[in-house]
Design a protein around this motif. Structure first.
Motif, PDB file in Angstrom:
ATOM      1  N   ILE A  83    -112.783  -1.328  70.684  1.00  0.00           N
ATOM      2  CA  ILE A  83    -111.736  -0.825  71.573  1.00  0.00           C
ATOM      3  C   ILE A  83    -110.362  -1.202  71.036  1.00  0.00           C
ATOM      4  O   ILE A  83    -109.445  -0.385  71.016  1.00  0.00           O
ATOM      5  CB  ILE A  83    -111.955  -1.341  73.005  1.00  0.00           C
ATOM      6  CG1 ILE A  83    -113.265  -0.763  73.560  1.00  0.00           C
ATOM      7  CG2 ILE A  83    -110.775  -1.003  73.910  1.00  0.00           C
ATOM      8  CD1 ILE A  83    -113.766  -1.416  74.827  1.00  0.00           C
ATOM      9  N   ALA A  84    -110.234  -2.439  70.571  1.00  0.00           N
ATOM     10  CA  ALA A  84    -108.953  -2.886  70.010  1.00  0.00           C
ATOM     11  C   ALA A  84    -108.557  -2.022  68.816  1.00  0.00           C
ATOM     12  O   ALA A  84    -107.399  -1.596  68.705  1.00  0.00           O
ATOM     13  CB  ALA A  84    -109.044  -4.357  69.607  1.00  0.00           C
ATOM     14  N   GLU A  85    -109.525  -1.751  67.937  1.00  0.00           N
ATOM     15  CA  GLU A  85    -109.239  -0.906  66.770  1.00  0.00           C
ATOM     16  C   GLU A  85    -108.798   0.487  67.199  1.00  0.00           C
ATOM     17  O   GLU A  85    -107.816   1.029  66.689  1.00  0.00           O
ATOM     18  CB  GLU A  85    -110.484  -0.804  65.878  1.00  0.00           C
ATOM     19  CG  GLU A  85    -110.811  -2.070  65.121  1.00  0.00           C
ATOM     20  CD  GLU A  85    -112.170  -2.012  64.424  1.00  0.00           C
ATOM     21  OE1 GLU A  85    -112.775  -0.908  64.343  1.00  0.00           O
ATOM     22  OE2 GLU A  85    -112.643  -3.072  63.977  1.00  0.00           O
ATOM     23  N   LYS A  86    -109.529   1.078  68.144  1.00  0.00           N
ATOM     24  CA  LYS A  86    -109.227   2.436  68.602  1.00  0.00           C
ATOM     25  C   LYS A  86    -107.860   2.487  69.298  1.00  0.00           C
ATOM     26  O   LYS A  86    -107.115   3.455  69.147  1.00  0.00           O
ATOM     27  CB  LYS A  86    -110.330   2.925  69.542  1.00  0.00           C
ATOM     28  CG  LYS A  86    -110.176   4.322  70.034  1.00  0.00           C
ATOM     29  CD  LYS A  86    -110.282   5.367  68.957  1.00  0.00           C
ATOM     30  CE  LYS A  86    -111.713   5.773  68.716  1.00  0.00           C
ATOM     31  NZ  LYS A  86    -111.823   6.874  67.763  1.00  0.00           N
ATOM     32  N   ALA A  87    -107.523   1.427  70.037  1.00  0.00           N
ATOM     33  CA  ALA A  87    -106.241   1.382  70.755  1.00  0.00           C
ATOM     34  C   ALA A  87    -105.094   0.958  69.846  1.00  0.00           C
ATOM     35  O   ALA A  87    -103.937   1.003  70.249  1.00  0.00           O
ATOM     36  CB  ALA A  87    -106.340   0.416  71.939  1.00  0.00           C
ATOM     37  N   ASP A  88    -105.444   0.524  68.639  1.00  0.00           N
ATOM     38  CA  ASP A  88    -104.456   0.038  67.681  1.00  0.00           C
ATOM     39  C   ASP A  88    -103.670  -1.156  68.241  1.00  0.00           C
ATOM     40  O   ASP A  88    -102.443  -1.208  68.184  1.00  0.00           O
ATOM     41  CB  ASP A  88    -103.507   1.159  67.261  1.00  0.00           C
ATOM     42  CG  ASP A  88    -102.760   0.833  65.975  1.00  0.00           C
ATOM     43  OD1 ASP A  88    -103.287   0.054  65.159  1.00  0.00           O
ATOM     44  OD2 ASP A  88    -101.631   1.349  65.796  1.00  0.00           O
ATOM     45  N   VAL A  89    -104.452  -2.096  68.804  1.00  0.00           N
ATOM     46  CA  VAL A  89    -103.893  -3.356  69.297  1.00  0.00           C
ATOM     47  C   VAL A  89    -104.774  -4.490  68.769  1.00  0.00           C
ATOM     48  O   VAL A  89    -105.899  -4.267  68.339  1.00  0.00           O
ATOM     49  CB  VAL A  89    -103.838  -3.419  70.850  1.00  0.00           C
ATOM     50  CG1 VAL A  89    -102.945  -2.320  71.403  1.00  0.00           C
ATOM     51  CG2 VAL A  89    -105.220  -3.362  71.477  1.00  0.00           C
ATOM     52  N   VAL A  90    -104.256  -5.687  68.804  1.00  0.00           N
ATOM     53  CA  VAL A  90    -105.073  -6.829  68.397  1.00  0.00           C
ATOM     54  C   VAL A  90    -106.062  -7.137  69.520  1.00  0.00           C
ATOM     55  O   VAL A  90    -105.792  -6.879  70.696  1.00  0.00           O
ATOM     56  CB  VAL A  90    -104.217  -8.070  68.043  1.00  0.00           C
ATOM     57  CG1 VAL A  90    -103.373  -7.807  66.819  1.00  0.00           C
ATOM     58  CG2 VAL A  90    -103.361  -8.490  69.211  1.00  0.00           C
ATOM     59  N   GLN A  91    -107.204  -7.679  69.148  1.00  0.00           N
ATOM     60  CA  GLN A  91    -108.252  -7.917  70.129  1.00  0.00           C
ATOM     61  C   GLN A  91    -107.800  -8.857  71.249  1.00  0.00           C
ATOM     62  O   GLN A  91    -108.227  -8.724  72.390  1.00  0.00           O
ATOM     63  CB  GLN A  91    -109.508  -8.458  69.448  1.00  0.00           C
ATOM     64  CG  GLN A  91    -110.700  -8.503  70.381  1.00  0.00           C
ATOM     65  CD  GLN A  91    -112.002  -8.790  69.668  1.00  0.00           C
ATOM     66  OE1 GLN A  91    -112.117  -8.625  68.455  1.00  0.00           O
ATOM     67  NE2 GLN A  91    -112.995  -9.219  70.425  1.00  0.00           N
TER      68      GLN A  91
END
Length: 189
Positions: free
Chosen positions: A28-36
């Motif tokens: 989800i973090a990767e897809k949202a382009d945010v850090v976990q």
């Protein structure tokens, strides 16, 4: 878009791609382009995120129906079409919501919280349908009034199950036209 909304949108995409059981916070973090750590800031656990996602899916259903209700005519066909349009919209235009809904249904077999939330949302859906039926068919026998919403929900959910697995098997527009005829015939018999 706010970070929290960005995370939930990403979660919808990941659930569509990997199912709920295959979804991980880092996906989800990767897809949202945010850090976990941002994902964990808003949602401490995957369960917390899934609860928020389930609420988002339900709210989107309600929002579509509310918007359609505002422009629907004051007759049974238009009011019933509010439910049909929402389901058709999920199936044809917003499949990630439909996949999430179906996946939550499956997860409800093993997660009591998801099952309880899903039961509540389905009961509310059936109540809305029951209210429309009662409004336009006030003399309908109580047993029919109680069971027809279950049949109607089955018709609508059945479209999702069949179409998402094989979209070329049938014409979705024709399917919903036959749903309307079936519903009308059931109520008038």
């Amino acid at each position: 878009m706010k970070t929290e909304e960005k995370i939930l949108e990403a979660a919808l995409d990941v659930v569509q791609e990997k199912t709920i059981s295959g979804t991980r916070m880092h996906h989800i973090a990767e897809k949202a382009d945010v850090v976990q750590s941002n994902v964990h800031y808003y949602y401490k656990t995957k369960r917390d995120l899934l609860k928020a996602l389930q609420e988002k899916v339900l709210q989107h259903c309600l929002d579509i129906r509310e918007k359609d209700r505002e422009i629907a005519g004051d007759n049974f066909a238009d009011q019933m079409n509010v439910f049909i349009h929402q389901k058709k919209n999920f199936i044809t235009k917003e499949q990630k919501y439909d996949y999430a809904e179906l996946d939550f249904w499956l997860q409800g077999r093993i997660d009591e919280g998801i099952r309880t939330d899903f039961q509540r949302s389905f009961e509310n859906w059936r109540r809305e349908i029951r209210d429309v039926i009662h409004r336009f068919f006030p003399g309908l026998p109580k047993e029919k009034l109680n069971y027809f919403p279950y049949l109607i929900v089955s018709l609508l959910e059945g479209a999702s199950i069949q179409y998402l697995i094989d979209p070329n098997a049938f014409d979705i527009d024709k399917y919903f036209e036959y749903c309307k005829l079936t519903i009308d015939s059931m109520l008038r018999s």
